[in-house]
Design an enzyme around this catalytic site. Structure first.
Site, PDB file in Angstrom:
ATOM      1  N   ASN A 140      -1.445  -1.200  -5.313  1.00  0.00           N
ATOM      2  CA  ASN A 140      -1.679  -0.058  -6.190  1.00  0.00           C
ATOM      3  C   ASN A 140      -0.462   0.091  -7.105  1.00  0.00           C
ATOM      4  OD1 ASN A 140      -1.863   2.490  -7.364  1.00  0.00           O
ATOM      5  ND2 ASN A 140      -2.765   3.442  -5.556  1.00  0.00           N
ATOM      6  N   HIS A 188      -9.282   1.952 -11.566  1.00  0.00           N
ATOM      7  CA  HIS A 188      -7.928   2.032 -11.024  1.00  0.00           C
ATOM      8  C   HIS A 188      -7.915   1.326  -9.683  1.00  0.00           C
ATOM      9  CE1 HIS A 188      -4.279   3.237  -9.215  1.00  0.00           C
ATOM     10  NE2 HIS A 188      -4.829   4.125  -8.414  1.00  0.00           N
ATOM     11  N   CYS A 229      -2.127   7.732 -11.971  1.00  0.00           N
ATOM     12  CA  CYS A 229      -3.005   6.552 -11.915  1.00  0.00           C
ATOM     13  C   CYS A 229      -4.039   6.505 -13.041  1.00  0.00           C
ATOM     14  CB  CYS A 229      -3.724   6.499 -10.568  1.00  0.00           C
ATOM     15  SG  CYS A 229      -2.608   6.577  -9.157  1.00  0.00           S
TER      16      CYS A 229
END
Length: 315
Positions: free
Chosen positions: A271, A241, A113
């Site tokens: 995500n 993020h 990520c």
């Protein structure tokens, strides 16, 4: 040494949209359960015939077009991804081939990520050291390939997509548009976010990640601002993020960026791992939420419990 700057951005998401109601028909969940816990309403899911390098190439082509650059002008391609199925050719090489690039250096960067902000720092360093003049930086992940769609704790989180930036040397005598990176990791907590096994599957210790992100990362983000000679109050936008909304919102508050637009693309995209920061940043620019030259904090965190952040100037 010359500094560098982002000259253009681009993003891409697959056409298929998976809603919370769709997920409720697949696992024991509901729209109310998902939105109350992670704040996500929809996510885009790629088809079996859409590999991660294809997602990356679409975003990269848009960034090149926005920069007014042709593929043959790029001398380094960096792709941040953790969901490439094949080890070789790497994803960067496949993106270069899809775009018809004649011979750039090609590297994949797997920091999950936090991959895009690591890749962006690497591009900046390459330009400063004279190893590259124009760099294509892409964050792309196909999380649907590594998700257990019977596990309601993880399948509600993920989406697929890609975002890209063109990074070029700053003109002599002008201010660099990419600030110094603040990066690191917590190796002893690396198992808190995992993509492992055969077949590989995404898993995480959600509470551990939440506590770490909301308590430790605000200090790191403020230090990234200090490295750029700014305070959080100077920021026009914060692009974290996009893990889930219940991490993004408190983290943004604790950084102290009181005047900043906070990217909340996770609501619509889920995500998307390494894609999440460039995807959200590109959308903010496209929507006119930020203007050319505005200072924006990019801060990635997650797998390996790695983190990386820098202040950049909007293209």
């Amino acid at each position: 040494m010359s500094g560098s700057r982002i000259t253009a951005l681009g993003h891409y998401q697959p056409a298929r949209v998976l809603t919370n109601e769709d997920l409720a028909g697949m696992v024991d969940t509901s729209d109310a359960w998902i939105t109350s816990r992670v704040g996500i309403r929809t996510r885009h899911i790629a088809g079996s015939d859409e590999p991660v390098d294809e997602l990356a190439a679409h975003a990269a082509a848009k960034a090149l077009a926005a920069a007014g650059r042709t593929p043959d002008e790029i001398d380094l391609v960096l792709v941040a991804t953790s969901t490439a199925i094949d080890r070789s050719p790497n994803t960067a090489a496949r993106v270069a081939a899809r775009l018809g690039m004649p011979g750039p250096a090609v590297m994949d960067i797997n920091v999950v990520c936090a991959g895009f902000t690591h890749a962006l720092a690497t591009a900046d360093h390459a330009v400063r050291a004279g190893g590259a003049h124009r760099v294509l930086v892409v964050g792309a992940d196909k999380m649907s390939d590594v998700t257990d769609w019977t596990d309601r704790t993880t399948c509600v989180l993920v989406g697929d997509g890609a975002g890209a930036a063109v990074v070029e040397a700053a003109a002599p005598g002008t201010e660099s548009g990419i600030g110094p990176v603040l990066w690191g990791s917590v190796p002893e907590m690396g198992n808190a976010v995992r993509i492992e096994g055969t077949p590989p599957r995404f898993a995480q210790e959600g509470q551990s990640v939440y506590r770490w992100a909301t308590t430790r990362l605000p200090e790191f983000a403020r230090r990234a601002c200090e490295k750029a000679g700014l305070t959080p109050a100077d920021l026009a936008a914060v692009v974290l993020h996009q893990a889930n909304l219940r991490i993004v919102e408190p983290l943004a508050r604790r950084i102290g960026a009181v005047n900043a637009v906070v990217a909340r693309d996770v609501v619509d995209s889920g995500n998307t791992s390494a894609a999440s920061i460039p995807l959200a940043f590109s959308k903010l620019v496209e929507q006119g939420a930020v203007s050319a030259g505005d200072p924006v904090l990019l801060f990635g965190f997650g797998g390996n419990l790695s983190y990386a952040g820098q202040v950049v100037r909007c293209p």
